[in-house]
Scaffold this active site. Structure first.
Site, mmCIF file in Angstrom:
data_model
loop_
_atom_site.group_PDB
_atom_site.id
_atom_site.type_symbol
_atom_site.label_atom_id
_atom_site.label_comp_id
_atom_site.label_asym_id
_atom_site.label_seq_id
_atom_site.Cartn_x
_atom_site.Cartn_y
_atom_site.Cartn_z
ATOM 1 N N HIS A 34 45.615 41.003 44.106
ATOM 2 C CA HIS A 34 46.240 39.676 44.161
ATOM 3 C C HIS A 34 47.772 39.741 44.310
ATOM 4 O O HIS A 34 48.312 39.191 45.281
ATOM 5 C CB HIS A 34 45.793 38.834 42.960
ATOM 6 C CG HIS A 34 46.627 37.632 42.732
ATOM 7 N ND1 HIS A 34 46.624 36.553 43.585
ATOM 8 C CD2 HIS A 34 47.539 37.338 41.769
ATOM 9 C CE1 HIS A 34 47.488 35.647 43.141
ATOM 10 N NE2 HIS A 34 48.058 36.099 42.040
ATOM 11 N N HIS A 60 54.603 39.507 39.540
ATOM 12 C CA HIS A 60 54.624 38.125 39.044
ATOM 13 C C HIS A 60 53.601 37.796 37.959
ATOM 14 O O HIS A 60 53.808 36.859 37.192
ATOM 15 C CB HIS A 60 54.545 37.114 40.208
ATOM 16 C CG HIS A 60 53.153 36.858 40.717
ATOM 17 N ND1 HIS A 60 52.560 37.610 41.705
ATOM 18 C CD2 HIS A 60 52.229 35.929 40.367
ATOM 19 C CE1 HIS A 60 51.345 37.145 41.949
ATOM 20 N NE2 HIS A 60 51.116 36.134 41.150
ATOM 21 N N ASP A 61 52.498 38.531 37.875
ATOM 22 C CA ASP A 61 51.511 38.222 36.839
ATOM 23 C C ASP A 61 51.506 39.233 35.692
ATOM 24 O O ASP A 61 50.669 39.143 34.788
ATOM 25 C CB ASP A 61 50.101 38.143 37.448
ATOM 26 C CG ASP A 61 49.826 36.774 38.080
ATOM 27 O OD1 ASP A 61 50.345 35.768 37.557
ATOM 28 O OD2 ASP A 61 49.105 36.719 39.099
ATOM 29 N N GLU A 64 52.482 37.395 32.374
ATOM 30 C CA GLU A 64 51.498 36.366 32.041
ATOM 31 C C GLU A 64 50.136 36.947 31.666
ATOM 32 O O GLU A 64 49.467 36.457 30.762
ATOM 33 C CB GLU A 64 51.337 35.420 33.239
ATOM 34 C CG GLU A 64 50.474 34.220 32.925
ATOM 35 C CD GLU A 64 50.551 33.161 34.023
ATOM 36 O OE1 GLU A 64 51.670 32.770 34.383
ATOM 37 O OE2 GLU A 64 49.504 32.741 34.506
ATOM 38 N N ASP A 65 49.733 37.995 32.351
ATOM 39 C CA ASP A 65 48.345 38.460 32.201
ATOM 40 C C ASP A 65 48.147 39.804 31.516
ATOM 41 O O ASP A 65 47.004 40.254 31.382
ATOM 42 C CB ASP A 65 47.664 38.503 33.580
ATOM 43 C CG ASP A 65 47.405 37.108 34.130
ATOM 44 O OD1 ASP A 65 47.258 36.177 33.315
ATOM 45 O OD2 ASP A 65 47.356 36.946 35.355
ATOM 46 N N ASP A 128 51.634 32.347 45.899
ATOM 47 C CA ASP A 128 50.636 32.562 44.845
ATOM 48 C C ASP A 128 49.488 31.557 44.986
ATOM 49 O O ASP A 128 48.305 31.911 44.935
ATOM 50 C CB ASP A 128 51.345 32.391 43.486
ATOM 51 C CG ASP A 128 50.496 32.813 42.302
ATOM 52 O OD1 ASP A 128 49.607 33.678 42.456
ATOM 53 O OD2 ASP A 128 50.740 32.285 41.196
#
Ligand code: ZN
Length: 192
Positions: A34, A60-61, A64-65, A128
């Site tokens: 992704h 970017h994630d 967050e993840d 995204d």
């Protein structure tokens, strides 16, 4: 670091952080696909060349993840700032949801805050959303109903309203992808 050395470092870093994760679809796709797709879309379809943007797209994630507590989050932010610098950290944070909030609230905040984002963050968020919509067209999460998918598409459009005006090519791709996704799942709704 040069742009490509930094980008490779980001790929190495993100693939390590996401190493045990899969995408939400049913095809067991590694999560790292992704962020790579988001960065590649920005560069190869959106014509973006800014190394800060492309490196942050790969990362970017990550915050967050891949963190489970406030301490881990702070630790990771320090690490990213140490390796990639504060500009890339700040951009990554701009596109990171606060996971201590409920999902419904987070989704509402994305709509409300979209327009206040920096130019780079807006581009990243459009890419995204396109990538997520493409995944939904090909391989939606197995537990999502048709209505849930249609809701997601409408929500993505609401966020997009605050993001547009930064890259006409990407914006055109976004609109086409929304139309394609809606066509697919509206017609499936009609069949049921
Ligand atoms: Zn993402």
């Amino acid at each position: 670091m040069t742009g490509s050395a930094q980008l490779l470092k980001a790929l190495e870093y993100a693939s390590h952080r996401h190493r045990t994760q899969k995408r939400k679809g049913t095809r067991n796709i590694p999560f790292i696909n992704h962020p790579i797709q988001v960065a590649s879309l920005l560069a190869n379809e959106g014509g973006e060349t800014d190394p800060v943007l492309l490196t942050a797209a790969v990362l970017h994630d990550v915050i967050e993840d891949t963190v489970n507590s406030a301490e881990e989050r702070t630790e990771l932010m320090n690490e990213i700032s140490g390796i990639f610098g504060d500009e890339i950290l700040a951009l990554t944070m701009e596109v990171t949801d606060d996971k201590t909030l409920e999902k419904k609230v987070r989704k509402q905040l994305q709509v409300e805050h979209a327009n206040n984002k920096s130019l780079r963050a807006k581009k990243l968020k459009i890419a995204d959303k396109i990538t997520n919509l493409r995944d939904i067209i090909i391989d939606p999460p197995g537990w999502w109903s048709n209505d849930r998918i249609l809701e997601y598409i409408s929500w993505a459009e609401q966020v997009f309203e605050g993001l547009k005006g930064v890259n006409p090519v990407l914006e055109d791709i976004f609109r086409k992808t929304v139309a394609e996704a809606r066509f697919k799942y509206m017609s499936q709704s009609a069949e049921n």
